[in-house]
Scaffold this active site. Structure first.
Site, PDB file in Angstrom:
ATOM      1  N   ALA A   1     -12.944  38.554 -25.151  1.00  0.00           N
ATOM      2  CA  ALA A   1     -12.401  39.562 -24.249  1.00  0.00           C
ATOM      3  C   ALA A   1     -11.289  39.110 -23.384  1.00  0.00           C
ATOM      4  CB  ALA A   1     -13.705  39.857 -23.447  1.00  0.00           C
ATOM      5  N   ARG A   2     -10.865  37.841 -23.239  1.00  0.00           N
ATOM      6  CA  ARG A   2      -9.767  37.453 -22.601  1.00  0.00           C
ATOM      7  C   ARG A   2      -8.607  37.178 -23.339  1.00  0.00           C
ATOM      8  NH1 ARG A   2     -13.665  34.958 -19.278  1.00  0.00           N
ATOM      9  NH2 ARG A   2     -13.553  33.044 -20.088  1.00  0.00           N
TER      10      ARG A   2
ATOM     11  N   ALA B   1     -11.972  44.649 -40.698  1.00  0.00           N
ATOM     12  CA  ALA B   1     -10.598  45.242 -41.104  1.00  0.00           C
ATOM     13  C   ALA B   1      -9.706  44.335 -40.916  1.00  0.00           C
ATOM     14  CB  ALA B   1     -10.498  46.362 -40.458  1.00  0.00           C
TER      15      ALA B   1
ATOM     16  N   PHE C   1      -6.170  47.049 -37.958  1.00  0.00           N
ATOM     17  CA  PHE C   1      -6.668  48.344 -37.506  1.00  0.00           C
ATOM     18  C   PHE C   1      -5.419  49.418 -37.336  1.00  0.00           C
ATOM     19  CE2 PHE C   1     -10.451  45.719 -36.263  1.00  0.00           C
ATOM     20  CZ  PHE C   1     -11.378  46.680 -36.791  1.00  0.00           C
TER      21      PHE C   1
ATOM     22  N   HIS D   1       4.988  37.152 -37.705  1.00  0.00           N
ATOM     23  CA  HIS D   1       3.907  37.221 -36.746  1.00  0.00           C
ATOM     24  C   HIS D   1       4.497  36.330 -35.358  1.00  0.00           C
ATOM     25  CE1 HIS D   1       1.251  38.980 -39.351  1.00  0.00           C
ATOM     26  NE2 HIS D   1       0.527  39.694 -38.156  1.00  0.00           N
ATOM     27  N   HIS D   2       3.900  36.481 -34.172  1.00  0.00           N
ATOM     28  CA  HIS D   2       4.143  35.738 -33.247  1.00  0.00           C
ATOM     29  C   HIS D   2       3.766  34.416 -33.211  1.00  0.00           C
ATOM     30  CE1 HIS D   2      -0.040  35.768 -32.188  1.00  0.00           C
ATOM     31  NE2 HIS D   2      -0.142  36.745 -32.993  1.00  0.00           N
TER      32      HIS D   2
ATOM     33  N   LYS E   1      -0.063  32.509 -33.377  1.00  0.00           N
ATOM     34  CA  LYS E   1      -1.070  33.203 -34.425  1.00  0.00           C
ATOM     35  C   LYS E   1      -1.598  31.826 -35.013  1.00  0.00           C
ATOM     36  CE  LYS E   1      -1.709  35.962 -38.342  1.00  0.00           C
ATOM     37  NZ  LYS E   1      -3.250  36.388 -37.898  1.00  0.00           N
TER      38      LYS E   1
ATOM     39  N   GLY F   1      -4.232  37.734 -42.285  1.00  0.00           N
ATOM     40  CA  GLY F   1      -5.251  38.401 -43.114  1.00  0.00           C
ATOM     41  C   GLY F   1      -4.757  39.462 -43.752  1.00  0.00           C
ATOM     42  N   THR F   2      -3.738  40.256 -43.244  1.00  0.00           N
ATOM     43  CA  THR F   2      -3.362  41.459 -43.704  1.00  0.00           C
ATOM     44  C   THR F   2      -2.593  41.235 -45.032  1.00  0.00           C
ATOM     45  OG1 THR F   2      -3.243  42.385 -41.470  1.00  0.00           O
ATOM     46  CG2 THR F   2      -1.822  43.672 -43.265  1.00  0.00           C
TER      47      THR F   2
END
Ligand SMILES: NC(=O)C1=CN([C@@H]2O[C@H](COP(=O)(O)OP(=O)(O)OC[C@H]3O[C@@H](n4cnc5c(N)ncnc54)[C@H](OP(=O)(O)O)[C@@H]3O)[C@@H](O)[C@H]2O)C=CC1
Ligand SMILES: O=C(O)C1=N[C@H](C(=O)O)C[C@H](O)C1
Length: 249
Positions: free
Chosen positions: A13-14, A105, A108, A135-136, A139, A145-146
């Site tokens: 959550a953070r 997934a 998203f 990507h940034h 990561k 994953g995509t």
């Protein structure tokens, strides 16, 4: 909103995605965030949730998922790192839980899901394909994953169409220069500050190329898909892999 809101928990959550998911679920009229848990905190806080969204780390996600299944909590998972072995393990856990849903997934964002679908369609017509994902630089995993999922879709579509990968005359190569090979597709990973999440799928044919590109400019791009996942997982028991399976494509 009519009816009782869906009780949502968020794991990670953070983090970048987790924090965005908390904000999105709090703003959704049909959801209530009942738990927001990050590394080192007690998973027991999640037991009041109906659905938990996981954006943590490939090293943490399997333990999280096992806990959720054991406690009859539906899961919407965006965390990457799912091999076929891991997916089989999750299916095994779900065997005795016929009413429980897990949606995993790799991406998203609606555009990313469409890009994967378009790539799968194009793969039948081109024997040469490569993927560049960008990507940034915070990561953890490469390739994304995509990109791994896209390569798998292209590879499987080629096999189904009886197409073998096209010619590549490379005989001399600096290690890594031609990228990683996933399902016979070359995948190249770029990491730069300033980027968010981007993917280019390139096809080459006789005298032409086709490029399919998707850009997430902001992490809010993932949120409509996450919220859709939360709403749909309650009515979709078993393991679902890929948001395309809950979209009317
Ligand atoms: N499917 C999709 O659409 C998307 C998927 N992702 C994926 O989501 C994952 C997270 O990405 P991102 O948000 O950028 O990463 P972050 O590193 O920003 O966030 C991950 C958070 O999870 C926390 N965490 C780690 N282990 C646990 C645990 N066991 N329990 C609870 N919290 C934990 C981390 O804490 P700490 O930092 O202290 O370790 C951190 O706060 C990655 O796998 C990424 O590839 C990202 C974007 C979109
Ligand atoms: O770590 C990220 O940022 C992202 N991870 C996912 C992936 O690995 O494919 C989805 C998106 O690309 C952003």
């Amino acid at each position: 909103m009519t009816g009782t809101p869906i009780r949502v928990g968020v794991l990670g959550a953070r983090g970048r995605m987790g924090a965005e998911a908390v904000r999105a679920a709090e703003a959704a009229p049909d959801m209530a965030v009942v738990a927001a848990v990050d590394a080192g905190e007690d998973l027991a806080a999640l037991t009041g949730a109906q659905v938990v969204v996981d954006f943590t780390h490939p090293d943490a996600v399997m333990d999280n998922l096992r806990f959720l299944v054991e406690h009859d909590i539906h899961a919407v998972v965006g965390t990457t790192g799912f091999s076929s072995g891991r997916l089989a393990q999750v299916r095994g856990w779900l065997k005795d839980k016929p009413e429980l849903g897990v949606l995993i997934a790799p991406n998203f964002a609606l555009g990313a899901v469409l890009a994967m679908r378009f790539a799968e369609q194009a793969a039948k017509f081109y024997d040469s394909a490569e993927i560049i994902e960008l990507h940034h630089n915070r990561k953890a995993d490469a390739p994304s994953g995509t990109a791994a999922h896209t390569a798998q879709l292209i590879g499987k579509a080629r096999v189904q169409a009886g197409i073998t990968p096209g010619e590549d005359a490379t005989t001399s190569e600096v290690d890594g220069a031609r990228g990683a090979v996933i399902f016979d597709v070359r995948v190249h990973s770029v990491r730069l500050p300033g980027l968010v999440a981007h993917e280019e799928i390139l096809f080459g044919g006789q005298g032409e190329t086709l490029t399919i590109r998707h850009d997430s400019m902001d992490r809010s791009s993932f949120m409509p898909g996450v919220l859709l996942g939360v709403r749909s997982v309650l009515a979709k028991p078993g393991l679902t892999v890929g948001l395309e399976n809950v979209l009317d494509l």
